[in-house]
Write a protein that holds these residues in place. Structure first.
Motif, PDB file in Angstrom:
ATOM      1  N   LEU A 197      -9.100  53.301  15.755  1.00  8.94           N
ATOM      2  CA  LEU A 197      -9.577  52.278  16.692  1.00  8.94           C
ATOM      3  C   LEU A 197     -10.199  51.059  16.024  1.00  8.94           C
ATOM      4  O   LEU A 197     -10.070  49.944  16.513  1.00  8.94           O
ATOM      5  CB  LEU A 197     -10.609  52.881  17.661  1.00  8.94           C
ATOM      6  N   ILE A 198     -10.911  51.276  14.907  1.00  6.42           N
ATOM      7  CA  ILE A 198     -11.626  50.163  14.266  1.00  6.42           C
ATOM      8  C   ILE A 198     -10.689  49.466  13.298  1.00  6.42           C
ATOM      9  O   ILE A 198     -10.511  49.895  12.152  1.00  6.42           O
ATOM     10  CB  ILE A 198     -12.901  50.660  13.549  1.00  6.42           C
ATOM     11  N   GLU A 199     -10.063  48.408  13.784  1.00  6.43           N
ATOM     12  CA  GLU A 199      -9.077  47.694  12.970  1.00  6.43           C
ATOM     13  C   GLU A 199      -9.688  46.552  12.178  1.00  6.43           C
ATOM     14  O   GLU A 199      -9.217  46.213  11.092  1.00  6.43           O
ATOM     15  CB  GLU A 199      -7.956  47.159  13.862  1.00  6.43           C
ATOM     16  N   ASP A 200     -10.761  45.936  12.685  1.00  2.43           N
ATOM     17  CA  ASP A 200     -11.251  44.681  12.124  1.00  2.43           C
ATOM     18  C   ASP A 200     -12.029  44.851  10.825  1.00  2.43           C
ATOM     19  O   ASP A 200     -11.735  44.194   9.820  1.00  2.43           O
ATOM     20  CB  ASP A 200     -12.092  43.937  13.158  1.00  2.43           C
ATOM     21  N   TRP A 201     -13.018  45.732  10.827  1.00  7.26           N
ATOM     22  CA  TRP A 201     -13.887  45.855   9.646  1.00  7.26           C
ATOM     23  C   TRP A 201     -13.100  46.328   8.429  1.00  7.26           C
ATOM     24  O   TRP A 201     -13.222  45.760   7.337  1.00  7.26           O
ATOM     25  CB  TRP A 201     -15.042  46.818   9.967  1.00  7.26           C
ATOM     26  N   SER A 202     -12.283  47.366   8.599  1.00  2.16           N
ATOM     27  CA  SER A 202     -11.493  47.870   7.475  1.00  2.16           C
ATOM     28  C   SER A 202     -10.527  46.801   6.966  1.00  2.16           C
ATOM     29  O   SER A 202     -10.289  46.678   5.753  1.00  2.16           O
ATOM     30  CB  SER A 202     -10.718  49.129   7.882  1.00  2.16           C
ATOM     31  N   LEU A 230      -1.427  47.364  16.879  1.00  5.76           N
ATOM     32  CA  LEU A 230      -1.411  46.016  16.307  1.00  5.76           C
ATOM     33  C   LEU A 230      -0.341  45.868  15.240  1.00  5.76           C
ATOM     34  O   LEU A 230       0.338  44.837  15.176  1.00  5.76           O
ATOM     35  CB  LEU A 230      -2.791  45.672  15.731  1.00  5.76           C
ATOM     36  N   ASN A 231      -0.173  46.874  14.413  1.00  5.11           N
ATOM     37  CA  ASN A 231       0.873  46.800  13.386  1.00  5.11           C
ATOM     38  C   ASN A 231       2.260  46.678  14.003  1.00  5.11           C
ATOM     39  O   ASN A 231       3.122  45.951  13.497  1.00  5.11           O
ATOM     40  CB  ASN A 231       0.799  48.016  12.457  1.00  5.11           C
ATOM     41  N   LYS A 232       2.500  47.382  15.108  1.00  5.72           N
ATOM     42  CA  LYS A 232       3.777  47.245  15.820  1.00  5.72           C
ATOM     43  C   LYS A 232       3.979  45.809  16.294  1.00  5.72           C
ATOM     44  O   LYS A 232       5.058  45.230  16.124  1.00  5.72           O
ATOM     45  CB  LYS A 232       3.812  48.189  17.032  1.00  5.72           C
ATOM     46  N   ALA A 233       2.933  45.236  16.879  1.00  4.27           N
ATOM     47  CA  ALA A 233       3.026  43.867  17.389  1.00  4.27           C
ATOM     48  C   ALA A 233       3.203  42.866  16.253  1.00  4.27           C
ATOM     49  O   ALA A 233       3.990  41.913  16.357  1.00  4.27           O
ATOM     50  CB  ALA A 233       1.781  43.539  18.208  1.00  4.27           C
ATOM     51  N   LEU A 234       2.483  43.073  15.164  1.00  2.00           N
ATOM     52  CA  LEU A 234       2.572  42.156  14.026  1.00  2.00           C
ATOM     53  C   LEU A 234       3.967  42.147  13.406  1.00  2.00           C
ATOM     54  O   LEU A 234       4.453  41.100  12.970  1.00  2.00           O
ATOM     55  CB  LEU A 234       1.536  42.549  12.967  1.00  2.00           C
ATOM     56  N   THR A 273      -5.605  51.462  18.323  1.00  2.00           N
ATOM     57  CA  THR A 273      -5.556  50.012  18.130  1.00  2.00           C
ATOM     58  C   THR A 273      -4.807  49.610  16.870  1.00  2.00           C
ATOM     59  O   THR A 273      -4.019  48.664  16.874  1.00  2.00           O
ATOM     60  CB  THR A 273      -6.994  49.445  18.067  1.00  2.00           C
ATOM     61  N   VAL A 274      -5.035  50.318  15.771  1.00  2.00           N
ATOM     62  CA  VAL A 274      -4.477  49.910  14.479  1.00  2.00           C
ATOM     63  C   VAL A 274      -2.952  49.985  14.492  1.00  2.00           C
ATOM     64  O   VAL A 274      -2.258  49.010  14.154  1.00  2.00           O
ATOM     65  CB  VAL A 274      -5.056  50.775  13.334  1.00  2.00           C
ATOM     66  N   MET A 324      -2.356  46.497   8.467  1.00  2.00           N
ATOM     67  CA  MET A 324      -3.621  47.210   8.645  1.00  2.00           C
ATOM     68  C   MET A 324      -3.467  48.674   8.273  1.00  2.00           C
ATOM     69  O   MET A 324      -2.383  49.250   8.436  1.00  2.00           O
ATOM     70  CB  MET A 324      -4.111  47.074  10.092  1.00  2.00           C
ATOM     71  N   ASP A 325      -4.541  49.255   7.783  1.00  2.00           N
ATOM     72  CA  ASP A 325      -4.493  50.627   7.272  1.00  2.00           C
ATOM     73  C   ASP A 325      -4.504  51.631   8.417  1.00  2.00           C
ATOM     74  O   ASP A 325      -5.483  51.733   9.163  1.00  2.00           O
ATOM     75  CB  ASP A 325      -5.686  50.868   6.340  1.00  2.00           C
ATOM     76  N   GLU A 326      -3.427  52.388   8.560  1.00  2.00           N
ATOM     77  CA  GLU A 326      -3.289  53.322   9.679  1.00  2.00           C
ATOM     78  C   GLU A 326      -4.024  54.643   9.466  1.00  2.00           C
ATOM     79  O   GLU A 326      -3.875  55.581  10.264  1.00  2.00           O
ATOM     80  CB  GLU A 326      -1.806  53.540   9.986  1.00  2.00           C
ATOM     81  N   LYS A 327      -4.837  54.711   8.409  1.00  2.00           N
ATOM     82  CA  LYS A 327      -5.770  55.843   8.294  1.00  2.00           C
ATOM     83  C   LYS A 327      -6.806  55.778   9.406  1.00  2.00           C
ATOM     84  O   LYS A 327      -7.437  56.771   9.756  1.00  2.00           O
ATOM     85  CB  LYS A 327      -6.506  55.813   6.946  1.00  2.00           C
ATOM     86  N   TYR A 328      -7.009  54.555   9.928  1.00  2.00           N
ATOM     87  CA  TYR A 328      -8.008  54.342  10.975  1.00  2.00           C
ATOM     88  C   TYR A 328      -7.318  54.222  12.331  1.00  2.00           C
ATOM     89  O   TYR A 328      -6.172  53.781  12.428  1.00  2.00           O
ATOM     90  CB  TYR A 328      -8.832  53.097  10.648  1.00  2.00           C
TER      91      TYR A 328
END
Length: 357
Positions: free
Chosen positions: A193-198, A82-86, A78-79, A187-191
């Protein structure tokens, strides 16, 4: 002031094709005049881009100014998706939600736009989402109105501290200025699937205040990728690894300004989340106790309650022994009166001396 600034709505899809047209319909009915639609698919088994594009072109109005479909050639999470789309989004404002959810009504984007135009210092606005069943029936609001009012009174440091206990609003009911992603290096690509909380922890740590509003923006369909207990083992592993890394990178490394009660809440939620999957994990177990020892005030706090339980058991044992001894010398009726009194006196004295709480 430029009117009708471009909004980019990013719809994320992963094996949710049976729901995607409901999500698209909720976008196409928006009354805002300047929208870009970006659909990103993370290597699903069921995504048909031609069918999606034909559907949009047949039903869209003039307010849909641009359509982009991004299809990953392999599953990247997910992360990164989303960064690609952003990075290809052209809008000044961004709204992201999943393909199995729907926007609440036709005015979601218009309402968000009005608030952004009014609140020049705010880069992130979140709202209420309705938690629904698979058929999108339900009226359970998240977050509740009283929590919205309390959250908005906090400064960014206090918001970050509260968010360390876990997400308190829905990512799918949240909008952003695109500049926020650019200024915070996305968004931090260390993660995985969980994009929102981080992400919420990151932006508040970097002094970006989040504004919560009492509008309803999203109907969230239950049973998504991070909710269902029937999800594949590989995805469970990714969720657990992301959770572990977020706690270590974003939460446990800075608890210095939190009260002992708040720290205790953070640790209890960490343990609760890990236990959700009913599987012992040595890494999580060791991290819990290592971090607990580092936070000595919390360690002593928890030790206090261990001692409390031991003292309580000793009191019961002592009363039982006394009962056995006195049973031969005192009538049962008198003994039944004296024992509770004796118990209350002991407990009251222990509390006075701060042995018990």
């Amino acid at each position: 002031m430029q009117k009708n600034k471009l909004w980019s709505i990013i719809l994320t899809h992963f094996n949710q094709f049976k729901y995607i047209f409901e999500a698209i319909d909720s976008i196409l009915i928006q009354d805002y005049k300047n929208i870009e639609l970006i659909i990103c698919d993370d290597f699903s088994i069921d995504f048909d881009s031609k069918k999606v594009l034909n559907y949009i072109n047949k039903k869209k109005n003039d307010n849909i100014k641009n359509i982009e479909i991004v299809i990953n050639k392999q599953n990247i999470g997910t992360v990164k998706t989303l960064n690609k789309a952003l990075k290809i989004a052209k809008g000044e404002y961004i709204y992201i939600f999943a393909a199995d959810d729907v926007l609440y009504n036709s005015k979601v984007i218009s309402n968000m736009n009005l608030i952004f135009e009014k609140e020049n210092e705010i880069n992130c606005i979140s709202s209420i989402c309705l938690l629904c069943d698979e058929k999108l029936n339900g009226d359970n609001k998240f977050p509740h109105k009283e929590n919205i009012e309390l959250f908005n009174k906090l400064n960014t440091k206090e918001q970050n501290k509260l968010l360390k206990k876990g997400p308190i609003f829905a990512p799918g009911a949240t909008a952003y200025r695109k500049s926020l992603f650019e200024n915070c290096n996305y968004m931090d690509e260390k993660y995985h699937l969980i994009e929102d909380w981080s992400w919420f922890l990151k932006i508040t740590r970097l002094n970006n205040k989040i504004l919560l509003i009492p509008n309803i923006s999203l109907k969230h369909r239950g049973g998504g990728i991070s909710e269902s207990f029937k999800i594949p083992k590989g995805i469970i592993k990714d969720i657990l690894n992301d959770t572990y890394n977020i706690y270590n990178n974003e939460v446990f490394n800075d608890l210095s300004e939190m009260s002992v009660d708040d720290k205790n809440d953070v640790f209890n939620r960490y343990k609760l989340f890990i236990n959700m999957y009913n599987k012992f994990n040595l890494k999580f177990f060791l991290t819990y106790y290592f971090r607990l020892l580092i936070n000595m005030d919390l360690f002593l706090y928890k030790l206090h309650f261990v001692l409390y339980r031991l003292i309580y058991l000793l009191i019961l044992l002592l009363l039982f022994i006394v009962f056995i001894i006195l049973y031969k010398y005192i009538s049962p009726y008198l003994l039944s009166v004296l024992m509770p009194i004796f118990y209350i006196i002991i407990v009251k004295e222990l509390k006075r001396r701060n042995f018990l709480k």
